[in-house]
Write an enzyme that holds these catalytic residues in place. Structure first.
Site, PDB file in Angstrom:
ATOM      1  N   GLU A  93      21.697  65.139  56.431  1.00 48.89           N
ATOM      2  CA  GLU A  93      20.524  63.834  55.788  1.00 48.89           C
ATOM      3  C   GLU A  93      20.638  63.507  54.231  1.00 48.89           C
ATOM      4  O   GLU A  93      20.740  65.343  53.337  1.00 48.89           O
ATOM      5  CB  GLU A  93      18.548  64.650  55.788  1.00 48.89           C
ATOM      6  CG  GLU A  93      17.736  63.947  54.525  1.00 48.89           C
ATOM      7  CD  GLU A  93      16.919  64.807  54.882  1.00 48.89           C
ATOM      8  OE1 GLU A  93      15.679  64.156  53.796  1.00 48.89           O
ATOM      9  OE2 GLU A  93      16.239  65.325  55.966  1.00 48.89           O
TER      10      GLU A  93
ATOM     11  N   ARG B 105      18.503  61.156  45.915  1.00 52.42           N
ATOM     12  CA  ARG B 105      18.257  61.752  44.356  1.00 52.42           C
ATOM     13  C   ARG B 105      19.232  61.298  43.303  1.00 52.42           C
ATOM     14  O   ARG B 105      18.709  62.066  42.443  1.00 52.42           O
ATOM     15  CB  ARG B 105      17.836  63.297  44.877  1.00 52.42           C
ATOM     16  CG  ARG B 105      16.579  63.213  46.051  1.00 52.42           C
ATOM     17  CD  ARG B 105      16.069  64.669  45.960  1.00 52.42           C
ATOM     18  NE  ARG B 105      15.511  65.038  47.245  1.00 52.42           N
ATOM     19  CZ  ARG B 105      15.456  66.553  47.851  1.00 52.42           C
ATOM     20  NH1 ARG B 105      15.434  67.364  46.851  1.00 52.42           N
ATOM     21  NH2 ARG B 105      14.529  66.717  47.987  1.00 52.42           N
TER      22      ARG B 105
ATOM     23  N   THR C 207      14.554  61.305  51.380  1.00 46.01           N
ATOM     24  CA  THR C 207      13.688  61.452  50.704  1.00 46.01           C
ATOM     25  C   THR C 207      13.186  59.449  49.508  1.00 46.01           C
ATOM     26  O   THR C 207      13.715  59.296  48.479  1.00 46.01           O
ATOM     27  CB  THR C 207      14.597  61.243  48.830  1.00 46.01           C
ATOM     28  OG1 THR C 207      14.991  63.083  48.558  1.00 46.01           O
ATOM     29  CG2 THR C 207      13.249  61.655  47.398  1.00 46.01           C
TER      30      THR C 207
ATOM     31  N   LYS D  66       8.510  65.097  60.015  1.00 44.25           N
ATOM     32  CA  LYS D  66       8.660  66.188  58.946  1.00 44.25           C
ATOM     33  C   LYS D  66       7.695  67.668  58.787  1.00 44.25           C
ATOM     34  O   LYS D  66       6.810  66.821  58.557  1.00 44.25           O
ATOM     35  CB  LYS D  66       9.676  65.692  58.216  1.00 44.25           C
ATOM     36  CG  LYS D  66      10.045  66.657  57.178  1.00 44.25           C
ATOM     37  CD  LYS D  66      10.985  65.966  55.904  1.00 44.25           C
ATOM     38  CE  LYS D  66      11.192  66.794  54.599  1.00 44.25           C
ATOM     39  NZ  LYS D  66      12.506  65.716  53.821  1.00 44.25           N
TER      40      LYS D  66
END
Length: 211
Positions: free
Chosen positions: A45, A49, A73, A133
């Site tokens: 992943e 960011r 994100t 998640k």
């Protein structure tokens, strides 16, 4: 269970640890992905960011065929679409919103929404998702929470992320409702900055051996 949930489960079940990566330099993306894949962690992943995150996903998708790269994100449908266009094979968000659920319904790319409460887990279940998640895992009750939730919401599976390391990963992986854990410890910033790909491959091998 939706087709995309089945696809996502097959990805996450393939390894006990999902590397969660913050890539600062796009030139690190491909060698980092290859180092992790060499250690047995082929699904990764890349979080959105940094300014180079989408370029990193694109580079990995095009140049590291052994890697299955996802995007993390994700905060909006625009993020979702941009990540898919860059080559992301799955989408991860820290939380979930109706707009993101709607984006997931119209996309063939699997979605792993972030949850931290029973109500959020139930909302994802209602949206047709079978795996979520659990984030931030340690701060939201840890393995004890997931053990407690396994009876009242027995059909949901989890990828806990946040505060997990080699030290406590086993506490989560021992639970029947945990498919894998997410962690950043397999790619420390100092090793990435130094280009020490052999050391990262070793960390990945240790993580891949967890069960």
């Amino acid at each position: 269970m939706s087709d995309t949930t089945g696809t996502l489960l097959s990805i996450l079940k393939s390894q006990p640890v999902m590397p969660v990566l913050i890539i600062e330099r796009v030139e690190d993306a491909v060698p980092l992905a290859r180092a992790l894949a060499a250690g047995g962690l082929k699904a990764i992943e890349v979080t959105l960011r940094t300014a180079v995150a989408l370029d990193a996903i694109r580079a990995i998708s095009e140049q590291s065929p052994d890697t299955l790269v996802g995007a993390g994100t994700i905060l909006s449908p625009d993020d979702y679409q941009a990540a898919v266009e860059a080559g992301a094979r799955f989408i991860v968000s820290p939380g979930a919103t109706p707009a993101l659920f709607a984006a997931a319904r119209t996309s063939g790319v699997p979605y792993l929404p972030g949850t931290s409460t029973a109500s959020e887990i139930m909302a994802a279940r209602e949206a047709g998702l079978g795996i979520v998640k659990f984030f931030p895992a340690e701060q939201s009750g840890g393995a004890a929470f997931l053990k407690a939730i396994s009876s009242p919401i027995a059909d949901m599976k989890f990828c806990p992320t946040g505060g997990i390391s080699l030290r406590n990963a086993g506490d989560y992986l021992s639970l029947p409702n945990v498919v894998c854990v997410g962690g950043s410890w397999v790619a420390p910033k100092d090793l990435v900055a130094a280009g020490d790909w052999d050391a990262i491959t070793k960390l990945a091998s240790e993580a891949a051996a967890l069960r």
